[in-house]
Design an enzyme around this catalytic site. Structure first.
Site, short mmCIF file in Angstrom:
data_model
loop_
_atom_site.label_atom_id
_atom_site.label_comp_id
_atom_site.label_asym_id
_atom_site.label_seq_id
_atom_site.Cartn_x
_atom_site.Cartn_y
_atom_site.Cartn_z
N ASN A 4 0.86 -1.18 0.00
CA ASN A 4 0.00 0.00 0.00
C ASN A 4 0.90 1.23 0.00
O ASN A 4 1.48 1.58 1.03
CB ASN A 4 -0.90 -0.03 1.26
CG ASN A 4 -1.70 1.26 1.43
OD1 ASN A 4 -1.80 2.07 0.51
ND2 ASN A 4 -2.26 1.45 2.61
N TRP A 5 0.98 1.88 -1.15
CA TRP A 5 1.90 3.02 -1.27
C TRP A 5 1.32 4.31 -0.71
O TRP A 5 1.99 5.33 -0.68
CB TRP A 5 2.28 3.21 -2.75
CG TRP A 5 3.51 2.43 -3.11
CD1 TRP A 5 3.95 1.26 -2.52
CD2 TRP A 5 4.50 2.76 -4.10
NE1 TRP A 5 5.12 0.85 -3.09
CE2 TRP A 5 5.48 1.76 -4.08
CE3 TRP A 5 4.62 3.80 -5.01
CZ2 TRP A 5 6.59 1.77 -4.93
CZ3 TRP A 5 5.73 3.80 -5.87
CH2 TRP A 5 6.70 2.81 -5.80
N LYS A 6 0.04 4.29 -0.33
CA LYS A 6 -0.60 5.52 0.17
C LYS A 6 -0.36 6.66 -0.84
O LYS A 6 -0.35 6.40 -2.04
CB LYS A 6 -0.11 5.83 1.58
CG LYS A 6 -0.23 4.59 2.49
CD LYS A 6 0.00 4.86 3.94
CE LYS A 6 -0.16 3.54 4.71
NZ LYS A 6 -0.04 3.70 6.14
N HIS A 19 -9.51 1.58 5.43
CA HIS A 19 -8.19 1.79 6.05
C HIS A 19 -8.34 2.81 7.18
O HIS A 19 -9.13 3.75 7.07
CB HIS A 19 -7.20 2.30 5.00
CG HIS A 19 -5.80 2.31 5.50
ND1 HIS A 19 -5.32 3.31 6.31
CD2 HIS A 19 -4.78 1.41 5.37
CE1 HIS A 19 -4.06 3.03 6.63
NE2 HIS A 19 -3.71 1.89 6.07
N GLU A 68 -6.66 5.27 8.03
CA GLU A 68 -6.48 6.68 7.63
C GLU A 68 -7.76 7.23 6.99
O GLU A 68 -8.11 8.39 7.15
CB GLU A 68 -5.27 6.79 6.68
CG GLU A 68 -3.97 6.62 7.44
CD GLU A 68 -2.84 5.98 6.66
OE1 GLU A 68 -2.85 5.98 5.42
OE2 GLU A 68 -1.91 5.45 7.33
N GLU A 90 -5.36 -4.32 11.18
CA GLU A 90 -4.31 -3.31 11.29
C GLU A 90 -4.55 -2.48 12.55
O GLU A 90 -5.33 -1.51 12.53
CB GLU A 90 -4.34 -2.37 10.08
CG GLU A 90 -4.08 -3.07 8.76
CD GLU A 90 -3.52 -2.11 7.72
OE1 GLU A 90 -2.44 -2.39 7.20
OE2 GLU A 90 -4.16 -1.06 7.47
N GLY A 97 2.74 2.59 10.79
CA GLY A 97 3.78 3.60 10.63
C GLY A 97 4.56 3.94 11.90
O GLY A 97 5.33 4.89 11.91
N SER A 133 3.44 -1.78 10.54
CA SER A 133 4.88 -1.93 10.79
C SER A 133 5.44 -3.30 10.47
O SER A 133 6.33 -3.79 11.16
CB SER A 133 5.22 -1.50 12.23
OG SER A 133 4.95 -0.12 12.39
N GLY A 181 2.81 -0.92 4.35
CA GLY A 181 2.91 0.47 3.92
C GLY A 181 4.37 0.84 3.68
O GLY A 181 4.94 0.53 2.64
N GLY A 182 4.99 1.48 4.67
CA GLY A 182 6.35 2.02 4.54
C GLY A 182 7.36 1.06 3.93
O GLY A 182 8.14 1.44 3.05
P1 PGA Z 1 2.90 0.56 7.67
O1 PGA Z 1 1.43 0.80 7.09
O2 PGA Z 1 3.39 -0.76 7.11
O3 PGA Z 1 3.71 1.73 7.18
O4 PGA Z 1 2.78 0.51 9.15
C1 PGA Z 1 0.52 -0.26 6.95
C2 PGA Z 1 -0.79 0.24 6.40
O5 PGA Z 1 -1.19 1.38 6.72
O6 PGA Z 1 -1.47 -0.48 5.64
#
Ligand code: PGA
Length: 244
Positions: free
Chosen positions: A9-11, A90, A92, A162, A168, A207, A228-229
């Protein structure tokens, strides 16, 4: 057998060139897991052009199928540009864009009606976790799909657990807590139909890194990760895929 998923997930990160390079490199990674890439919506077609071996995902989509909704992207449009998956709910989207469980359920329905597989994200906040309310929160987030979808529709869903406080942050729950929560989610989601629990794929997100992926993925009720990251470079994401 549940096929594992490694989802990137590149956001809201990257440019066209980064997306094309990542998509080409991801296509070349050999694995028995299903590779999923969710670039920013502006680059879905860029990713699809370089795609020769992964499933394309959108990061969100509208609950409306068409109409006067300036700036929104409809689920059938996502199907049209080659998406197979769409991330829904998600944290966010829930926290920053005010998406309620009702809106998220409408998005799940719109995704299913458009031939997409929703990756439904659920997770408790830090405060809820500290108050011992995680299970209650997860049950409430799952309730609309548990009650509102039939068996065939449920079979098409992927769930991502999640914990909001792990996203993050570099912090992850204890392995035993990830396992017990996944087991609980599997039970809750399938409670009205025993064919669902053994087959639903439940991803862990928050994470996931190259150095913790193998231990998390080895847990019996974890069927892969939503990353994500650590998915922003192919070197790091490839290590995560190889941990599956
Ligand atoms: P993260 O994000 O791996 O950077 O913690 C995961 C996500 O939001 O799907």
């Amino acid at each position: 057998m549940r096929q594992a998923i490694a989802a990137a997930n590149w956001k809201m990160n990257g440019c066209a060139e980064d997306v094309a390079a990542f998509a080409a490199a991801l296509s070349a990674v050999s694995t028995t897991a299903e590779k999923v890439f969710a670039p920013p919506a502006a680059y879905l077609s860029v990713a699809q052009q370089a795609n020769s071996g992964f499933a394309l995902a959108a990061q969100t989509g509208s609950e409306h199928l068409a109409g006067a909704f300036t700036g929104e992207i409809a689920m059938p449009m996502l199907t049209d540009v080659g998406c197979q998956y769409v991330i829904v709910g998600h944290s966010e989207r829930r926290a920053l864009f005010g998406e309620s469980d009702a809106v998220i359920f409408a998005k799940v329905q719109a995704a299913l009606a458009s031939g997409l597989t929703p990756i439904l994200c659920i997770g408790e906040t830090d405060a809820e976790n500290r108050a011992g309310q995680a299970e209650q929160v997860l049950a409430a987030q799952l309730a609309p799909v548990v009650k509102g979808l039939g068996s065939t529709e449920k079979q098409r869903l992927v769930i991502a657990y999640e914990p909001v406080w792990a996203i993050g942050s570099g912090r992850t729950p204890l392995l035993e807590d990830i396992q017990s929560i996944h087991e609980k989610i599997r039970y809750l989601f399938g409670q009205n139909d025993d064919t669902i629990s053994p087959s639903v794929r439940i991803l862990y997100g928050g994470s996931v890194k190259p150095d913790n992926a193998a231990a998390i993925f080895a847990l019996p009720d974890v069927d892969g990760g939503l990353v994500g990251g650590a998915s922003l470079t192919i070197e790091s994401f490839k290590k995560i895929i190889k941990a599956l």
